[in-house]
Design a protein around this motif. Structure first.
Motif, PDB file in Angstrom:
ATOM      1  N   GLU A 281      19.178 -26.527  34.333  1.00 21.18           N
ATOM      2  CA  GLU A 281      18.247 -27.559  35.478  1.00 21.18           C
ATOM      3  C   GLU A 281      17.264 -28.405  34.700  1.00 21.18           C
ATOM      4  O   GLU A 281      17.016 -28.525  33.795  1.00 21.18           O
ATOM      5  N   ASN A 282      16.724 -29.262  35.727  1.00 21.97           N
ATOM      6  CA  ASN A 282      15.747 -30.097  35.159  1.00 21.97           C
ATOM      7  C   ASN A 282      14.430 -29.515  35.068  1.00 21.97           C
ATOM      8  O   ASN A 282      14.259 -28.335  35.414  1.00 21.97           O
ATOM      9  N   PRO A 283      13.464 -30.223  34.212  1.00 22.94           N
ATOM     10  CA  PRO A 283      12.163 -29.507  33.792  1.00 22.94           C
ATOM     11  C   PRO A 283      11.440 -28.990  34.876  1.00 22.94           C
ATOM     12  O   PRO A 283      10.815 -27.806  34.650  1.00 22.94           O
ATOM     13  N   VAL A 284      11.463 -29.584  35.829  1.00 30.17           N
ATOM     14  CA  VAL A 284      10.354 -29.283  37.120  1.00 30.17           C
ATOM     15  C   VAL A 284      11.111 -28.022  37.957  1.00 30.17           C
ATOM     16  O   VAL A 284      10.379 -26.803  37.905  1.00 30.17           O
ATOM     17  N   THR A 285      12.311 -27.966  37.903  1.00 32.51           N
ATOM     18  CA  THR A 285      13.023 -27.045  38.713  1.00 32.51           C
ATOM     19  C   THR A 285      13.007 -25.398  37.726  1.00 32.51           C
ATOM     20  O   THR A 285      13.079 -24.450  38.100  1.00 32.51           O
ATOM     21  N   ARG A 286      13.272 -25.980  36.455  1.00 38.15           N
ATOM     22  CA  ARG A 286      13.227 -24.729  35.357  1.00 38.15           C
ATOM     23  C   ARG A 286      11.834 -24.011  35.309  1.00 38.15           C
ATOM     24  O   ARG A 286      11.652 -22.961  35.485  1.00 38.15           O
ATOM     25  N   ALA A 287      10.854 -24.733  35.364  1.00 37.66           N
ATOM     26  CA  ALA A 287       9.501 -24.045  35.404  1.00 37.66           C
ATOM     27  C   ALA A 287       9.062 -23.402  36.668  1.00 37.66           C
ATOM     28  O   ALA A 287       8.558 -22.292  36.672  1.00 37.66           O
ATOM     29  N   LEU A 288       9.731 -24.069  37.688  1.00 35.86           N
ATOM     30  CA  LEU A 288       9.157 -23.348  39.053  1.00 35.86           C
ATOM     31  C   LEU A 288      10.238 -21.999  39.358  1.00 35.86           C
ATOM     32  O   LEU A 288       9.585 -20.975  39.888  1.00 35.86           O
ATOM     33  N   ARG A 289      11.355 -22.166  38.773  1.00 41.99           N
ATOM     34  CA  ARG A 289      12.202 -20.882  38.898  1.00 41.99           C
ATOM     35  C   ARG A 289      11.780 -19.815  38.075  1.00 41.99           C
ATOM     36  O   ARG A 289      11.417 -18.606  38.492  1.00 41.99           O
ATOM     37  N   ALA A 290      11.036 -19.934  36.636  1.00 38.10           N
ATOM     38  CA  ALA A 290      10.424 -19.128  35.887  1.00 38.10           C
ATOM     39  C   ALA A 290       9.160 -18.620  36.662  1.00 38.10           C
ATOM     40  O   ALA A 290       8.948 -17.311  36.446  1.00 38.10           O
ATOM     41  N   MET A 291       8.494 -19.195  37.399  1.00 35.99           N
ATOM     42  CA  MET A 291       7.119 -18.897  38.064  1.00 35.99           C
ATOM     43  C   MET A 291       7.363 -18.121  39.376  1.00 35.99           C
ATOM     44  O   MET A 291       6.878 -17.067  39.717  1.00 35.99           O
ATOM     45  N   MET A 292       8.567 -18.226  39.792  1.00 32.06           N
ATOM     46  CA  MET A 292       9.170 -17.474  40.957  1.00 32.06           C
ATOM     47  C   MET A 292       9.799 -16.307  40.733  1.00 32.06           C
ATOM     48  O   MET A 292      10.147 -15.367  41.588  1.00 32.06           O
ATOM     49  N   SER A 293      10.519 -16.113  39.697  1.00 29.69           N
ATOM     50  CA  SER A 293      11.584 -15.127  39.427  1.00 29.69           C
ATOM     51  C   SER A 293      11.108 -14.295  38.134  1.00 29.69           C
ATOM     52  O   SER A 293      11.618 -13.026  37.780  1.00 29.69           O
ATOM     53  N   GLU A 294      10.159 -14.864  37.439  1.00 30.98           N
ATOM     54  CA  GLU A 294       9.865 -13.965  36.202  1.00 30.98           C
ATOM     55  C   GLU A 294       8.479 -13.245  36.180  1.00 30.98           C
ATOM     56  O   GLU A 294       7.621 -13.944  36.854  1.00 30.98           O
ATOM     57  N   LYS A 295       8.198 -12.397  35.167  1.00 29.21           N
ATOM     58  CA  LYS A 295       6.819 -11.775  35.247  1.00 29.21           C
ATOM     59  C   LYS A 295       5.828 -12.404  34.042  1.00 29.21           C
ATOM     60  O   LYS A 295       6.706 -12.817  32.952  1.00 29.21           O
ATOM     61  N   PRO A 296       4.771 -12.524  34.294  1.00 29.72           N
ATOM     62  CA  PRO A 296       3.909 -13.247  33.233  1.00 29.72           C
ATOM     63  C   PRO A 296       3.991 -12.294  31.869  1.00 29.72           C
ATOM     64  O   PRO A 296       4.359 -11.067  31.914  1.00 29.72           O
ATOM     65  N   LEU A 297       3.779 -12.773  30.848  1.00 21.82           N
ATOM     66  CA  LEU A 297       3.649 -12.096  29.704  1.00 21.82           C
ATOM     67  C   LEU A 297       2.537 -11.361  29.213  1.00 21.82           C
ATOM     68  O   LEU A 297       2.567 -10.175  28.891  1.00 21.82           O
ATOM     69  N   ASP A 298       1.522 -12.148  29.931  1.00 15.54           N
ATOM     70  CA  ASP A 298       0.102 -11.182  29.829  1.00 15.54           C
ATOM     71  C   ASP A 298      -0.054 -10.405  31.008  1.00 15.54           C
ATOM     72  O   ASP A 298       0.163 -10.718  32.289  1.00 15.54           O
ATOM     73  N   PRO A 299      -0.073  -9.093  30.998  1.00 14.88           N
ATOM     74  CA  PRO A 299      -0.334  -8.187  31.825  1.00 14.88           C
ATOM     75  C   PRO A 299      -1.320  -8.531  32.878  1.00 14.88           C
ATOM     76  O   PRO A 299      -1.769  -7.927  34.042  1.00 14.88           O
ATOM     77  N   ASP A 300      -2.564  -9.396  32.473  1.00 15.20           N
ATOM     78  CA  ASP A 300      -3.599  -9.540  33.261  1.00 15.20           C
ATOM     79  C   ASP A 300      -3.281 -10.641  34.425  1.00 15.20           C
ATOM     80  O   ASP A 300      -4.189 -10.841  35.176  1.00 15.20           O
ATOM     81  N   PHE A 301      -2.051 -11.202  34.317  1.00 12.92           N
ATOM     82  CA  PHE A 301      -1.759 -12.167  35.247  1.00 12.92           C
ATOM     83  C   PHE A 301      -0.806 -11.771  36.280  1.00 12.92           C
ATOM     84  O   PHE A 301      -0.070 -10.747  35.968  1.00 12.92           O
ATOM     85  N   PHE A 302      -0.466 -12.389  37.289  1.00 12.34           N
ATOM     86  CA  PHE A 302       0.375 -12.154  38.241  1.00 12.34           C
ATOM     87  C   PHE A 302       0.988 -13.303  39.145  1.00 12.34           C
ATOM     88  O   PHE A 302       0.504 -14.527  39.099  1.00 12.34           O
ATOM     89  N   THR A 303       2.247 -13.177  40.019  1.00 14.58           N
ATOM     90  CA  THR A 303       2.392 -14.180  40.595  1.00 14.58           C
ATOM     91  C   THR A 303       2.892 -13.466  41.999  1.00 14.58           C
ATOM     92  O   THR A 303       3.494 -12.522  42.229  1.00 14.58           O
ATOM     93  N   PRO A 304       2.430 -14.167  43.064  1.00 11.55           N
ATOM     94  CA  PRO A 304       2.942 -13.805  44.569  1.00 11.55           C
ATOM     95  C   PRO A 304       4.342 -14.059  44.932  1.00 11.55           C
ATOM     96  O   PRO A 304       4.812 -13.836  46.081  1.00 11.55           O
ATOM     97  N   TRP A 305       4.914 -15.016  44.326  1.00  9.99           N
ATOM     98  CA  TRP A 305       6.261 -15.647  44.810  1.00  9.99           C
ATOM     99  C   TRP A 305       7.208 -14.784  44.452  1.00  9.99           C
ATOM    100  O   TRP A 305       7.288 -13.863  43.504  1.00  9.99           O
ATOM    101  N   GLN A 306       8.511 -15.121  45.304  1.00 14.79           N
ATOM    102  CA  GLN A 306       9.795 -14.325  45.111  1.00 14.79           C
ATOM    103  C   GLN A 306      10.735 -15.264  44.562  1.00 14.79           C
ATOM    104  O   GLN A 306      10.969 -16.632  44.924  1.00 14.79           O
TER     105      GLN A 306
END
Length: 319
Positions: free
Chosen positions: A101-126
């Protein structure tokens, strides 16, 4: 449906209208490679006094322009939410992502579907069933996402930060991939199933153009090394960014013993760059023996070098 219609929390999708929107989105995106960016939303009503809406977080930069610049790497810049003492900020990681996918879509998909590498971070997206992005003109990104991405219960402040998390990530990806000039303010329009009238997380009205809210980026964060990375030869290059150009930073390296306890190993001070081209960037080059380490970096707030309470931490290994 007009933009001033009653806010939708859920509802039917008009197939014809949605097809036209998605067709326009996908046609507008050429073949894209690489990416990087940052975030910023403006909620309304009761949220107007929150730090996420006003950018009033202490120690924050006054600019809302992307911190990323064009780079050749295909790693995606992804912003996460993290806590620093009593404050909540946005932190960035660079992630390996598929290139379908294009760069913007790829980054947003990672934000919504993956977990942060750092355990101090989180995301509320699904992870959404549908996600499409496009760029129009010189400074506008349109994101069309399905309603299932908002499957979380958030209060008003956290909802505002979640929307800014998306804005920062989308703008970072566009800036770092060279799709949009990082020297200007980039705006984002969020559609939900092709519509402009959705109330995100039951708190933030979507549909209008949004820019990054100044004040949400962490006062100091470590860029490299990333969490739990292994350094092979003992030569550790540390890079990061402070929101205070030319400001003093205090750093500390802790080493983990066989019992898991961490003890101070090295401490020092450094100065964030004052040059506008690299404002706030700091670098350190250290040689460390094999072991497990934790790096801590914080801004200093007075002449005696005491930290102001905001710091970032990062665990890494030397092998």
């Amino acid at each position: 449906m007009p933009e001033n219609a009653e806010p939708r929390r859920a509802g039917r999708v008009l197939n014809g209208a949605r097809s036209m929107v998605l067709a326009g989105l996908l046609v507008a995106v050429p073949v894209l490679t690489g990416c990087i960016a940052e975030p910023d939303p403006v909620p309304t009503g009761a949220l107007a006094s929150s730090p996420a809406a006003t950018g009033s977080v202490s120690g924050a930069p006054s600019t809302s322009a992307p911190l990323e610049t064009t780079q050749s790497s295909n790693k995606a810049p992804v912003y996460w939410i993290g806590r620093s003492n009593s404050n909540v900020f946005l932190y960035r990681e660079f992630r390996d992502v598929p290139e379908q996918e294009n760069p913007v879509t790829r980054a947003l998909r990672a934000m919504m579907s993956e977990k942060p590498l750092d355990p101090d971070f989180f995301t509320p997206w699904q992870n959404p069933k549908r996600l499409a992005t496009s760029i129009s003109g010189k400074d506008v990104i349109t994101v069309d996402v399905s309603e299932d991405a908002f499957n979380s219960n958030l209060d008003g402040d956290m909802a505002a930060r979640a929307i800014q998390q998306l804005v920062y990530t989308a703008t970072a990806a566009a800036a770092s991939s060279g799709l949009i000039d990082s020297g200007q303010q980039i705006r984002v329009r969020i559609l939900v199933d092709g519509h402009t009238d959705y109330m995100a997380f039951n708190h933030v009205q979507l549909g209008s153009l949004m820019a990054r809210t100044a004040g949400l980026v962490a006062p100091v964060w470590i860029i490299d090394p990333q969490e739990d990375v292994e350094v092979a030869d003992g030569s550790v290059k540390i890079t990061g960014r402070s929101t205070t150009a030319g400001g003093k930073l205090r750093w500390q390296i802790l080493r983990s013993g066989e019992n898991g306890n961490k003890t101070p190993f090295l401490t020092g001070e450094t100065t964030a760059a004052a040059d506008p081209a690299q404002a706030g960037v700091f670098t350190l080059a250290l040689t460390l023996p094999a072991g497990d380490y934790e790096l801590r970096v914080g801004q200093t707030s007075n002449p005696d070098g005491q930290q102001n309470g905001s710091e970032d931490t990062r665990g890494f290994k030397v092998r």
